[in-house]
Motif scaffolding. Structure first.
Motif, PDB file in Angstrom:
ATOM      1  N   PRO A 193     -29.151  13.845 -22.630  1.00  0.00           N
ATOM      2  CA  PRO A 193     -29.897  15.061 -22.963  1.00  0.00           C
ATOM      3  C   PRO A 193     -30.172  15.220 -24.463  1.00  0.00           C
ATOM      4  CG  PRO A 193     -28.259  15.551 -21.293  1.00  0.00           C
ATOM      5  CD  PRO A 193     -28.022  14.121 -21.741  1.00  0.00           C
ATOM      6  N   ASP A 194     -29.263  14.741 -25.327  1.00  0.00           N
ATOM      7  CA  ASP A 194     -29.493  14.857 -26.768  1.00  0.00           C
ATOM      8  C   ASP A 194     -30.395  13.750 -27.315  1.00  0.00           C
ATOM      9  OD1 ASP A 194     -27.879  12.590 -26.883  1.00  0.00           O
ATOM     10  OD2 ASP A 194     -26.265  13.563 -28.007  1.00  0.00           O
ATOM     11  N   ARG A 195     -30.674  12.730 -26.488  1.00  0.00           N
ATOM     12  CA  ARG A 195     -31.560  11.615 -26.816  1.00  0.00           C
ATOM     13  C   ARG A 195     -31.169  10.888 -28.104  1.00  0.00           C
ATOM     14  NH1 ARG A 195     -35.722  10.923 -23.532  1.00  0.00           N
ATOM     15  NH2 ARG A 195     -37.181  10.047 -25.020  1.00  0.00           N
ATOM     16  N   ALA A 196     -29.887  10.908 -28.436  1.00  0.00           N
ATOM     17  CA  ALA A 196     -29.412  10.281 -29.673  1.00  0.00           C
ATOM     18  C   ALA A 196     -29.711   8.789 -29.702  1.00  0.00           C
ATOM     19  CB  ALA A 196     -27.913  10.534 -29.858  1.00  0.00           C
ATOM     20  N   LEU A 197     -29.477   8.100 -28.602  1.00  0.00           N
ATOM     21  CA  LEU A 197     -29.719   6.655 -28.576  1.00  0.00           C
ATOM     22  C   LEU A 197     -31.222   6.358 -28.636  1.00  0.00           C
ATOM     23  CD1 LEU A 197     -28.394   3.910 -28.518  1.00  0.00           C
ATOM     24  CD2 LEU A 197     -28.259   4.078 -26.027  1.00  0.00           C
ATOM     25  N   VAL A 198     -32.010   7.165 -27.971  1.00  0.00           N
ATOM     26  CA  VAL A 198     -33.468   7.014 -28.040  1.00  0.00           C
ATOM     27  C   VAL A 198     -33.927   7.186 -29.486  1.00  0.00           C
ATOM     28  CG1 VAL A 198     -35.700   7.962 -27.285  1.00  0.00           C
ATOM     29  CG2 VAL A 198     -33.793   7.761 -25.642  1.00  0.00           C
ATOM     30  N   ARG A 199     -33.404   8.187 -30.154  1.00  0.00           N
ATOM     31  CA  ARG A 199     -33.772   8.419 -31.567  1.00  0.00           C
ATOM     32  C   ARG A 199     -33.372   7.239 -32.450  1.00  0.00           C
ATOM     33  NH1 ARG A 199     -31.758  13.372 -30.714  1.00  0.00           N
ATOM     34  NH2 ARG A 199     -29.991  13.037 -32.082  1.00  0.00           N
ATOM     35  N   TYR A 200     -32.207   6.635 -32.166  1.00  0.00           N
ATOM     36  CA  TYR A 200     -31.788   5.473 -32.948  1.00  0.00           C
ATOM     37  C   TYR A 200     -32.854   4.382 -32.859  1.00  0.00           C
ATOM     38  CZ  TYR A 200     -29.665   1.070 -34.199  1.00  0.00           C
ATOM     39  OH  TYR A 200     -29.452  -0.171 -34.760  1.00  0.00           O
ATOM     40  N   TYR A 201     -33.299   4.076 -31.649  1.00  0.00           N
ATOM     41  CA  TYR A 201     -34.303   3.026 -31.491  1.00  0.00           C
ATOM     42  C   TYR A 201     -35.643   3.428 -32.105  1.00  0.00           C
ATOM     43  CZ  TYR A 201     -31.084   0.353 -28.648  1.00  0.00           C
ATOM     44  OH  TYR A 201     -29.995  -0.377 -28.228  1.00  0.00           O
ATOM     45  N   GLU A 202     -35.986   4.685 -32.035  1.00  0.00           N
ATOM     46  CA  GLU A 202     -37.219   5.143 -32.696  1.00  0.00           C
ATOM     47  C   GLU A 202     -37.106   4.952 -34.212  1.00  0.00           C
ATOM     48  OE1 GLU A 202     -38.873   8.438 -29.501  1.00  0.00           O
ATOM     49  OE2 GLU A 202     -37.418   9.091 -31.013  1.00  0.00           O
ATOM     50  N   GLN A 203     -35.934   5.205 -34.760  1.00  0.00           N
ATOM     51  CA  GLN A 203     -35.725   4.982 -36.196  1.00  0.00           C
ATOM     52  C   GLN A 203     -35.800   3.501 -36.547  1.00  0.00           C
ATOM     53  OE1 GLN A 203     -31.930   6.894 -36.654  1.00  0.00           O
ATOM     54  NE2 GLN A 203     -32.812   8.936 -36.758  1.00  0.00           N
ATOM     55  N   GLN A 204     -35.592   2.640 -35.558  1.00  0.00           N
ATOM     56  CA  GLN A 204     -35.681   1.196 -35.763  1.00  0.00           C
ATOM     57  C   GLN A 204     -37.101   0.677 -35.520  1.00  0.00           C
ATOM     58  OE1 GLN A 204     -33.233  -0.848 -36.924  1.00  0.00           O
ATOM     59  NE2 GLN A 204     -32.008   0.993 -37.204  1.00  0.00           N
ATOM     60  N   GLY A 205     -38.057   1.579 -35.314  1.00  0.00           N
ATOM     61  CA  GLY A 205     -39.456   1.197 -35.176  1.00  0.00           C
ATOM     62  C   GLY A 205     -39.975   1.107 -33.755  1.00  0.00           C
ATOM     63  N   PHE A 206     -39.181   1.503 -32.783  1.00  0.00           N
ATOM     64  CA  PHE A 206     -39.610   1.476 -31.383  1.00  0.00           C
ATOM     65  C   PHE A 206     -40.265   2.797 -31.006  1.00  0.00           C
ATOM     66  CE2 PHE A 206     -36.607  -1.925 -31.584  1.00  0.00           C
ATOM     67  CZ  PHE A 206     -37.001  -2.835 -30.611  1.00  0.00           C
ATOM     68  N   THR A 207     -41.107   2.755 -29.977  1.00  0.00           N
ATOM     69  CA  THR A 207     -41.777   3.934 -29.449  1.00  0.00           C
ATOM     70  C   THR A 207     -41.369   4.116 -27.994  1.00  0.00           C
ATOM     71  OG1 THR A 207     -43.674   3.548 -30.891  1.00  0.00           O
ATOM     72  CG2 THR A 207     -44.032   4.972 -28.980  1.00  0.00           C
ATOM     73  N   ALA A 208     -40.963   5.326 -27.651  1.00  0.00           N
ATOM     74  CA  ALA A 208     -40.595   5.622 -26.268  1.00  0.00           C
ATOM     75  C   ALA A 208     -41.841   5.553 -25.393  1.00  0.00           C
ATOM     76  CB  ALA A 208     -39.943   6.995 -26.175  1.00  0.00           C
ATOM     77  N   THR A 209     -41.710   4.898 -24.238  1.00  0.00           N
ATOM     78  CA  THR A 209     -42.838   4.795 -23.305  1.00  0.00           C
ATOM     79  C   THR A 209     -42.439   5.429 -21.973  1.00  0.00           C
ATOM     80  OG1 THR A 209     -42.206   2.534 -22.680  1.00  0.00           O
ATOM     81  CG2 THR A 209     -43.846   2.770 -24.432  1.00  0.00           C
ATOM     82  N   ASP A 210     -41.962   4.637 -21.052  1.00  0.00           N
ATOM     83  CA  ASP A 210     -41.656   5.121 -19.707  1.00  0.00           C
ATOM     84  C   ASP A 210     -40.226   5.636 -19.589  1.00  0.00           C
ATOM     85  OD1 ASP A 210     -44.156   4.213 -18.301  1.00  0.00           O
ATOM     86  OD2 ASP A 210     -43.455   2.291 -19.101  1.00  0.00           O
ATOM     87  N   VAL A 232     -37.483   3.590 -21.554  1.00  0.00           N
ATOM     88  CA  VAL A 232     -38.007   2.310 -22.030  1.00  0.00           C
ATOM     89  C   VAL A 232     -38.634   2.556 -23.397  1.00  0.00           C
ATOM     90  CG1 VAL A 232     -39.621   0.424 -21.601  1.00  0.00           C
ATOM     91  CG2 VAL A 232     -38.471   1.524 -19.679  1.00  0.00           C
ATOM     92  N   LEU A 233     -38.382   1.650 -24.314  1.00  0.00           N
ATOM     93  CA  LEU A 233     -38.997   1.715 -25.640  1.00  0.00           C
ATOM     94  C   LEU A 233     -39.637   0.370 -25.938  1.00  0.00           C
ATOM     95  CD1 LEU A 233     -35.950   3.331 -25.979  1.00  0.00           C
ATOM     96  CD2 LEU A 233     -37.284   4.125 -27.913  1.00  0.00           C
ATOM     97  N   GLU A 234     -40.666   0.386 -26.747  1.00  0.00           N
ATOM     98  CA  GLU A 234     -41.339  -0.852 -27.100  1.00  0.00           C
ATOM     99  C   GLU A 234     -41.673  -0.861 -28.588  1.00  0.00           C
ATOM    100  OE1 GLU A 234     -44.914  -0.929 -24.717  1.00  0.00           O
ATOM    101  OE2 GLU A 234     -46.083  -0.022 -26.310  1.00  0.00           O
ATOM    102  N   GLN A 235     -41.869  -2.067 -29.072  1.00  0.00           N
ATOM    103  CA  GLN A 235     -42.303  -2.251 -30.443  1.00  0.00           C
ATOM    104  C   GLN A 235     -43.323  -3.380 -30.462  1.00  0.00           C
ATOM    105  OE1 GLN A 235     -39.652  -3.936 -33.643  1.00  0.00           O
ATOM    106  NE2 GLN A 235     -39.886  -1.850 -34.406  1.00  0.00           N
ATOM    107  N   ARG A 236     -44.450  -3.117 -31.067  1.00  0.00           N
ATOM    108  CA  ARG A 236     -45.508  -4.135 -31.220  1.00  0.00           C
ATOM    109  C   ARG A 236     -45.252  -4.857 -32.530  1.00  0.00           C
ATOM    110  NH1 ARG A 236     -48.317  -4.837 -26.988  1.00  0.00           N
ATOM    111  NH2 ARG A 236     -48.475  -3.030 -25.674  1.00  0.00           N
ATOM    112  N   LEU A 237     -45.282  -6.168 -32.468  1.00  0.00           N
ATOM    113  CA  LEU A 237     -45.025  -6.987 -33.644  1.00  0.00           C
ATOM    114  C   LEU A 237     -46.340  -7.532 -34.186  1.00  0.00           C
ATOM    115  CD1 LEU A 237     -41.983  -8.938 -32.204  1.00  0.00           C
ATOM    116  CD2 LEU A 237     -41.948  -6.873 -33.584  1.00  0.00           C
ATOM    117  N   THR A 238     -46.406  -7.663 -35.491  1.00  0.00           N
ATOM    118  CA  THR A 238     -47.616  -8.229 -36.106  1.00  0.00           C
ATOM    119  C   THR A 238     -47.309  -9.578 -36.670  1.00  0.00           C
ATOM    120  OG1 THR A 238     -47.076  -7.100 -38.165  1.00  0.00           O
ATOM    121  CG2 THR A 238     -48.589  -5.984 -36.677  1.00  0.00           C
TER     122      THR A 238
END
Length: 153
Positions: free
Chosen positions: A115-132, A147-153
């Protein structure tokens, strides 16, 4: 892994991995063993001590399939004794390096969506975007995931 479970339990976060030692579940042991024997387990070591681990492999069946080639992070864990030293970030960078070397531009993972989404926020801080978002049945009831994803260049 057992130390991570102990830390989660001590913090009242028993829904993520439960309360029993990770090594007490043969299915979990089989996953780690499979990652290691397949050459898909990467370990961060400092001074001869394991500080963290990264596991790569196919996406689990409970997440929507990718529509392009991907590298899926099945496991990311750090020993709490190494918290705040960037071990997780370095392991994620290693996954990015592996993906780029393979010509893969999509990196995905899933995690517990408390519920606090702490782990989701960690991955977002690492450049991932929450999807599904998803939910699977766990030993103590529904387990919410993200699910989180990150597009690489």
């Amino acid at each position: 892994m057992d130390g991570a479970v102990e830390w989660l339990v001590a913090g009242g976060r028993t829904r993520q991995w439960g309360t029993d030692p990770y090594s007490a579940d043969p299915r979990r042991v089989a996953v780690i063993t499979g990652l290691a024997s397949g050459g898909n387990l990467y370990v961060a070591v400092s001074g001869g001590i394991v500080a963290g681990a990264l596991g790569l492999g196919p996406a689990p069946s409970y997440v929507p399939p990718a529509v392009e080639p991907e590298l899926y992070i099945q496991l990311l864990v750090t020993d709490r004794a190494w918290a705040g030293r960037g071990i997780g970030g370095r392991l994620l960078e290693h996954a990015r390096t592996i993906a780029r070397a393979a010509g893969v531009r999509l990196l995905r993972l899933d995690c517990y969506a408390a519920p606090d989404r702490a782990l989701v926020r960690y991955y977002e801080q690492q450049g991932f975007t929450a999807t599904d978002s998803f939910e699977v049945e766990g030993p103590s009831g529904p387990w919410p995931g993200q699910v989180l994803e990150q597009r690489l260049t």
